[in-house]
Design a protein around this motif. Structure first.
Motif, PDB file in Angstrom:
ATOM      1  N   VAL A  33      -2.015 -27.082  30.858  1.00 48.43           N
ATOM      2  CA  VAL A  33      -1.632 -27.296  29.461  1.00 48.43           C
ATOM      3  C   VAL A  33      -2.481 -28.356  28.765  1.00 48.43           C
ATOM      4  CG1 VAL A  33       0.728 -26.506  29.875  1.00 48.43           C
ATOM      5  CG2 VAL A  33       0.222 -28.951  30.016  1.00 48.43           C
ATOM      6  N   ARG A  34      -3.590 -28.750  29.387  1.00 43.27           N
ATOM      7  CA  ARG A  34      -4.481 -29.731  28.754  1.00 43.27           C
ATOM      8  C   ARG A  34      -5.198 -29.072  27.567  1.00 43.27           C
ATOM      9  NH1 ARG A  34      -8.401 -31.329  33.022  1.00 43.27           N
ATOM     10  NH2 ARG A  34      -8.098 -29.165  33.642  1.00 43.27           N
ATOM     11  N   PHE A  92       3.144 -26.294  36.157  1.00 42.40           N
ATOM     12  CA  PHE A  92       2.454 -26.827  34.992  1.00 42.40           C
ATOM     13  C   PHE A  92       1.627 -28.041  35.389  1.00 42.40           C
ATOM     14  CE2 PHE A  92       5.949 -24.421  33.374  1.00 42.40           C
ATOM     15  CZ  PHE A  92       5.469 -23.846  32.208  1.00 42.40           C
ATOM     16  N   LEU A  93       0.405 -28.093  34.859  1.00 41.30           N
ATOM     17  CA  LEU A  93      -0.537 -29.159  35.169  1.00 41.30           C
ATOM     18  C   LEU A  93      -1.130 -29.690  33.869  1.00 41.30           C
ATOM     19  CD1 LEU A  93      -2.178 -30.434  37.656  1.00 41.30           C
ATOM     20  CD2 LEU A  93      -3.934 -28.769  37.052  1.00 41.30           C
ATOM     21  N   CYS A  94      -1.201 -31.018  33.744  1.00 43.09           N
ATOM     22  CA  CYS A  94      -1.891 -31.644  32.616  1.00 43.09           C
ATOM     23  C   CYS A  94      -2.763 -32.762  33.168  1.00 43.09           C
ATOM     24  CB  CYS A  94      -0.903 -32.138  31.559  1.00 43.09           C
ATOM     25  SG  CYS A  94       0.139 -33.514  32.084  1.00 43.09           S
ATOM     26  N   ARG A  95      -3.097 -33.750  32.384  1.00 46.73           N
ATOM     27  CA  ARG A  95      -3.958 -34.835  32.854  1.00 46.73           C
ATOM     28  C   ARG A  95      -3.237 -35.695  33.885  1.00 46.73           C
ATOM     29  NH1 ARG A  95      -5.329 -39.081  28.504  1.00 46.73           N
ATOM     30  NH2 ARG A  95      -3.198 -39.603  28.991  1.00 46.73           N
ATOM     31  N   SER A  96      -2.013 -36.129  33.535  1.00 43.05           N
ATOM     32  CA  SER A  96      -1.326 -37.071  34.409  1.00 43.05           C
ATOM     33  C   SER A  96       0.146 -36.750  34.649  1.00 43.05           C
ATOM     34  CB  SER A  96      -1.450 -38.479  33.837  1.00 43.05           C
ATOM     35  OG  SER A  96      -0.842 -38.533  32.561  1.00 43.05           O
ATOM     36  N   GLY A  97       0.696 -35.749  33.995  1.00 39.59           N
ATOM     37  CA  GLY A  97       2.065 -35.344  34.244  1.00 39.59           C
ATOM     38  C   GLY A  97       3.020 -35.405  33.071  1.00 39.59           C
ATOM     39  N   VAL A  98       2.600 -35.899  31.928  1.00 40.17           N
ATOM     40  CA  VAL A  98       3.503 -36.025  30.777  1.00 40.17           C
ATOM     41  C   VAL A  98       3.638 -34.698  30.032  1.00 40.17           C
ATOM     42  CG1 VAL A  98       3.894 -37.198  28.570  1.00 40.17           C
ATOM     43  CG2 VAL A  98       3.054 -38.483  30.546  1.00 40.17           C
ATOM     44  N   ARG A  99       2.520 -34.109  29.630  1.00 40.72           N
ATOM     45  CA  ARG A  99       2.570 -32.835  28.909  1.00 40.72           C
ATOM     46  C   ARG A  99       3.115 -31.718  29.793  1.00 40.72           C
ATOM     47  NH1 ARG A  99      -3.508 -32.766  26.981  1.00 40.72           N
ATOM     48  NH2 ARG A  99      -3.597 -34.248  28.696  1.00 40.72           N
ATOM     49  N   SER A 100       2.763 -31.751  31.086  1.00 41.34           N
ATOM     50  CA  SER A 100       3.238 -30.697  31.983  1.00 41.34           C
ATOM     51  C   SER A 100       4.762 -30.737  32.103  1.00 41.34           C
ATOM     52  CB  SER A 100       2.581 -30.801  33.351  1.00 41.34           C
ATOM     53  OG  SER A 100       2.839 -32.048  33.952  1.00 41.34           O
TER      54      SER A 100
END
Length: 148
Positions: A33-34, A92-100
């Motif tokens: 989701v980045r 779900f994967l993003c940069r550090s875990g917030v958006r995911s």
């Protein structure tokens, strides 16, 4: 007309557990989701060893970082096209875990029952120099990835 309560968010998975689940379960999908810029400049997970490709769908658009308003319907359409269903594991994967985390909760609210946020994300947390990529995350943990 019957009321169906939204599914509860399934929780967080470690990178190792997420990678194992993607390999073991043919219906498991990874959603990155980045932003487009992150995919291009930082790299992306490589699932070719499982004959899979991640789903790339921004949770928020750069530079405003406002959430994409039709995220869940767009994702459900892509998951359905890939033969996934509301019982399929969706990671779900993003940069550090917030958006995911936010994205996993959004899909859970749409009735999907096995939505997980991948802890540490692709780049992990900040190190002592306030940089990402060395203390954890998909890349630093040695998971396959590629960059264009």
């Amino acid at each position: 007309m019957s009321f169906q309560r939204p599914a509860a968010y399934a929780g967080e998975l470690s990178i190792g557990d997420a990678f194992a689940l993607l390999g073991e379960n043919p219906k498991a999908e990874l959603v990155d989701v980045r932003t487009q810029a992150e995919w291009t400049w930082v790299g992306v997970p490589d699932l070719s060893g499982f004959n899979k490709t991640p789903i790339f769908l921004e949770w928020a658009t750069y530079p405003s970082m406002k959430p994409v308003t039709d995220f869940a319907p767009r994702l459900i359409a892509e998951l359905t096209a890939r033969s996934a269903d509301p019982d399929s594991p969706v990671l779900f994967l993003c940069r550090s875990g917030v958006r995911s985390l936010a994205a996993a909760r959004a899909l859970s609210a749409a009735g999907w029952r096995r939505c997980y946020s991948v802890s540490e994300g692709f780049e992990g947390g900040l190190d002592a120099s306030r940089r990402r990529g060395a203390l954890g995350g998909w890349r630093a943990r040695g998971m396959p990835w590629t960059q264009t």
